[in-house]
Write an enzyme that holds these catalytic residues in place. Sequence first.
Site, PDB file in Angstrom:
ATOM      1  N   TYR A  63      -2.760  16.423   1.621  1.00  0.00           N
ATOM      2  CA  TYR A  63      -3.623  15.348   1.120  1.00  0.00           C
ATOM      3  C   TYR A  63      -4.992  15.887   0.735  1.00  0.00           C
ATOM      4  CZ  TYR A  63      -0.222  11.827   2.629  1.00  0.00           C
ATOM      5  OH  TYR A  63       0.912  11.055   2.792  1.00  0.00           O
ATOM      6  N   LEU A 235       1.151  -2.026   0.093  1.00  0.00           N
ATOM      7  CA  LEU A 235       0.391  -2.980  -0.720  1.00  0.00           C
ATOM      8  C   LEU A 235       0.683  -2.819  -2.215  1.00  0.00           C
ATOM      9  CD1 LEU A 235      -3.012  -2.862   1.194  1.00  0.00           C
ATOM     10  CD2 LEU A 235      -1.332  -4.721   1.206  1.00  0.00           C
ATOM     11  N   ALA A 236       1.587  -1.898  -2.550  1.00  0.00           N
ATOM     12  CA  ALA A 236       2.052  -1.728  -3.932  1.00  0.00           C
ATOM     13  C   ALA A 236       0.900  -1.540  -4.906  1.00  0.00           C
ATOM     14  CB  ALA A 236       2.932  -2.916  -4.345  1.00  0.00           C
TER      15      ALA A 236
END
Length: 325
Positions: A63, A235-236
């Site tokens: 990340y 949460l798309a």
Amino acid sequence: MSKSKLPLHHHQIPASPLVLGCMRFGGDWDGLPITEDLVMEGHKAVEAALEIGINHYDLADIYTRGKAEYVLGRVLSEQKSLRNQIILQSKCGIRLVGDDEGPQRYDSSGKHILASVDGILKRLGVEYLDILLLHRPDPLAHPQEIGDALARLHQAGKVRHFGVSNMGSEQIRLLQLHSSVPLIVNQLEMSLDKIGFVEAGVTVNRPQAKENVFPYGTMEYCQAEQIQLQAWGPLAQGRFTGRVIDGQRPEIEDTAKLVQRMAKERGVTPEVIVLAWLMKHPAGIQPVIGSIRPERILACRDAANTELTRYEWYELYSASCGRRM
């Protein structure tokens, strides 16, 4: 409402129903150094998460090319009491493009797993991880080699628990056969937009089944084996909470209107409805909220205390899949 079922170390606090995904910690995916502004951004995100009861933090060694772990490590170093209050989870097994040894690829070799954990611990500035996940299925993985590496990490006290990410039931079963330590987590993409986890069961013996890429039987296997299911991207990317994304499925707009209506009726945010839909599933899904914005994190405050009715759950599901049951 489902609760986290992680069988964590006896002195560890119970895992919160929500996880803070720290992929955005550290800014851009570039080689630029960490700035104090990025560290302060991390502090504010953690403070927002703690305010709504989140004690579980999810990372990966890739990340922002390691900067996410470094930023959270700075937060931990500047809030000394925090480490014993939270659950730290990271992942390894992906090599990004641009390293000295070849193309971007998956690497679950024992050597890479062991080296990766040392790097994770160094960047975080901690002595152990609560949970390590294998990030992606590696087609060249040797299960016994992985099992030996996990056992070494556990015996050395570097990692207390283990799991996987983006794997189907048979991949997990094979790894578990060769591992003396249990795999307790499987993290998969699941949301009101990515409904394959529901479709895999609903479309059994129906033509739609061949269109679904979600591995059939994985939800049931994880339930049967007491493996905590975590949802990344729950949460798309804001598709149901006000963000319009080019090229999205036409069903998204209708589903978003339903989300808005239900949120207004209950006096909660749309984010709460989207998460509550996931968390109603009997598998006990633990959503991983991938945001560093405090207002976005705080908008999820009431998710664990909001129970949708069966009618509401099916109303949202039917809208998202674009067909009647």
